[in-house]
Design a protein around this motif. Structure first.
Motif, PDB file in Angstrom:
ATOM      1  N   ASN A 172     -16.290   0.713  37.699  1.00  0.00           N
ATOM      2  CA  ASN A 172     -16.664   1.502  36.179  1.00  0.00           C
ATOM      3  C   ASN A 172     -15.153   1.279  36.026  1.00  0.00           C
ATOM      4  O   ASN A 172     -13.948   1.422  36.443  1.00  0.00           O
ATOM      5  CB  ASN A 172     -16.342   2.898  36.639  1.00  0.00           C
ATOM      6  CG  ASN A 172     -16.148   3.858  35.469  1.00  0.00           C
ATOM      7  OD1 ASN A 172     -15.176   3.468  34.288  1.00  0.00           O
ATOM      8  ND2 ASN A 172     -16.103   5.604  35.487  1.00  0.00           N
ATOM      9  N   GLU A 195     -16.824   8.238  55.151  1.00  0.00           N
ATOM     10  CA  GLU A 195     -17.663   7.080  53.821  1.00  0.00           C
ATOM     11  C   GLU A 195     -17.810   7.776  52.631  1.00  0.00           C
ATOM     12  O   GLU A 195     -17.678   9.202  52.734  1.00  0.00           O
ATOM     13  CB  GLU A 195     -18.859   6.755  55.107  1.00  0.00           C
ATOM     14  CG  GLU A 195     -18.134   5.939  56.478  1.00  0.00           C
ATOM     15  CD  GLU A 195     -17.600   4.464  55.838  1.00  0.00           C
ATOM     16  OE1 GLU A 195     -17.861   3.681  55.465  1.00  0.00           O
ATOM     17  OE2 GLU A 195     -16.500   4.021  56.114  1.00  0.00           O
ATOM     18  N   GLY A 208      -7.930   5.468  56.667  1.00  0.00           N
ATOM     19  CA  GLY A 208      -6.845   6.019  55.789  1.00  0.00           C
ATOM     20  C   GLY A 208      -6.693   4.252  54.012  1.00  0.00           C
ATOM     21  O   GLY A 208      -7.283   2.793  55.625  1.00  0.00           O
TER      22      GLY A 208
END
Ligand code: NAP
Ligand code: HSE
Length: 422
Positions: free
Chosen positions: A44, A183, A295
């Motif tokens: 996107n 996830e 992270g």
């Protein structure tokens, strides 16, 4: 100059771009060449992102660009990522990925396609900890006797908070997602699958074992509750999700599940998002690796180190470690039923004479010896909670015993079981 494209500029991809920019001079000096990110691919384009690299939503702009040397796959998922990595390799591009789900299913196929092309995947296991390098290089003179570790940062973060602060499961899972640890589908974390994917990757290097997630024992942390935490505290344990590989003469057992582990053990002291892995080699003895397991920045640190290694070394050693994995000729996966452990059982029962005796009899009939037992009042009238631990027996023994216990009319709920790891 080496040209890099990042497919997937999300939590990890953004951090990769950031590290390559912030530490550019140091990285280029150490790698011996200038490294430039020429493109990032996203789904996107209108999403706000904190990166300066040029973005596109057309993957083919990267895959068909002959000037790109290294494709960094950070989009996640299995099927689309597989197509992308296969195409990149076919188009003679080196690949770096953090995608353990992809490797858990397709590491041997990708190795076959890659041949001499490098695939870096240090970030796929235990985030920032260089455990792949330790197994492929540092410990390669040893037979690996066992690998035992906390390999999912989300679960460790959740269990640590549940144990120390009594935080509720749903609230702490949401926090792990907001922190970028979980996830895209957190069921992979809490169901134990993510840790299993990582274990399978390590087992390929250590043992040449070509197993899929479906072949091994995987249980998650969804059923752990405050009673289990209380029992653990009472008997000097804490609860962790462990991924375990153990070698015997002819077999390797691979399993992922919550364990009760003595709170004096090193691994029990690893809290929060940290991962910790113990590897025992036949000559080196026990080695322990500790660091942030999830992270963006920690994971990206490993991704960038793979990019640098590819730039430095050019053609690499095979991704799975060794040209002829010696042990794959000898070692077989131990069937799940044959795995041995001590067990803890939690049962809600009607509080009346003979109930405990019935349970003890069923366990005895399956040749299972009780180690400890604790009875606690239940919030329901005339009910009690029975918490008991056993001595070592096989999975098939405990599973058959549980099936029988669950048929007792005095049992109010399913039996909950946790393995005990010493
Ligand atoms: P993420 O934040 O969800 O980012 C994924 C990125 O991939 C997004 O930028 C997304 O685009 C893009 N993307 C997804 N499908 C795409 C497609 N079909 N075409 C183009 N772009 C696509 O995921 P992440 O946390 O960075 O994780 C990336 C990978 O690293 C996963 O394999 C994960 O398992 C692994 N990993 C993550 C961590 C961690 O701590 N997060 C640690 C170790 C390994 P949009 O932004 O436009 O949606
Ligand atoms: N979701 C994973 C974890 C990311 O929590 O460990 C790191 O692989």
């Amino acid at each position: 100059m080496v040209k890099v494209a990042i497919i997937g500029v999300g939590t990890v991809g953004e951090s990769v771009a950031k590290i390559l920019e912030t530490n550019k001079e140091l990285i280029c000096a150490r790698a011996g060449k200038e490294i430039v990110v020429t493109k990032g691919v996203v789904k996107n384009l209108s999403k706000k992102r904190n990166v300066k690299i040029p973005l596109t939503d057309d993957i083919n702009e990267v895959l068909n660009d002959d000037s790109i040397d290294i494709v960094v796959e950070l989009m996640g998922g299995v099927d689309d990522a597989l197509k992308v990595v296969k195409t990149a390799l076919t188009n003679k591009k080196a690949v770096v990925t953090a995608n353990k789900a992809l490797l858990a299913y397709h590491r041997y196929d990708l190795q076959a396609i890659a041949k001499e092309l490098p695939i870096g995947y240090e970030a796929s296991v235990a985030g920032g900890i260089p455990i792949i390098n330790a197994l492929k290089v540092g410990l390669s003179a040893n037979q690996i006797m066992s690998i035992k570790g906390i390999m999912n940062g989300t679960c460790n973060y959740m269990l640590s908070k549940m144990m120390s602060e009594g935080v509720q499961y749903e609230a702490i899972l949401k926090e792990s997602q907001e922190l970028g640890y979980a996830e895209a589908d957190p069921a992979f974390d809490v169901g134990g699958f993510d840790a299993a994917h990582k274990l399978l990757i390590l087992a390929s290097i250590a043992y040449g074992i070509d197993a899929k997630p479906e072949d091994i024992l995987i249980e998650g942390i969804e059923d752990i509750n405050s009673d289990d935490m209380e029992f653990a505290k009472e008997f000097g344990y804490c609860i962790k999700l462990l991924a375990i590989a153990k070698k015997s003469d002819k077999n390797v057992e691979l399993r992922v599940h919550p364990v009760l582990i003595k709170d004096t053990q090193m691994i029990a002291k690893i809290d929060g998002v940290m991962n910790g892995i113990s590897v025992i080699g036949d000559f080196v003895g026990e080695t322990l690796y500790y660091g942030p397991g999830a992270g963006g920045d920690a994971t990206a640190s490993a991704v960038v180190s793979d990019i640098m290694e590819i730039v430095r070394a050019g053609q690499s050693s095979p991704m799975l470690g060794f040209k002829k994995p010696h042990e794959s000729q000898i070692l077989k996966l131990l069937p799940i039923d044959e795995i041995e452990s001590e067990y803890y059982l939690r049962m809600s029962v009607i509080d009346k004479p003979g109930v405990l005796a019935d349970i003890a009899k069923i366990l005895a009939n399956h040749d299972i010896s009780i180690d400890r037992i604790l009875q606690k009042p239940n919030s329901f009238k005339n009910q009690a909670k029975l918490l008991c631990s056993t001595h070592t027996c096989k999975e098939k023994q405990i599973k058959n015993a549980i099936k029988e216990i669950e048929k007792l009319s005095t049992l109010k709920d399913k039996v909950s079981m946790i393995r005990i790891e010493d």
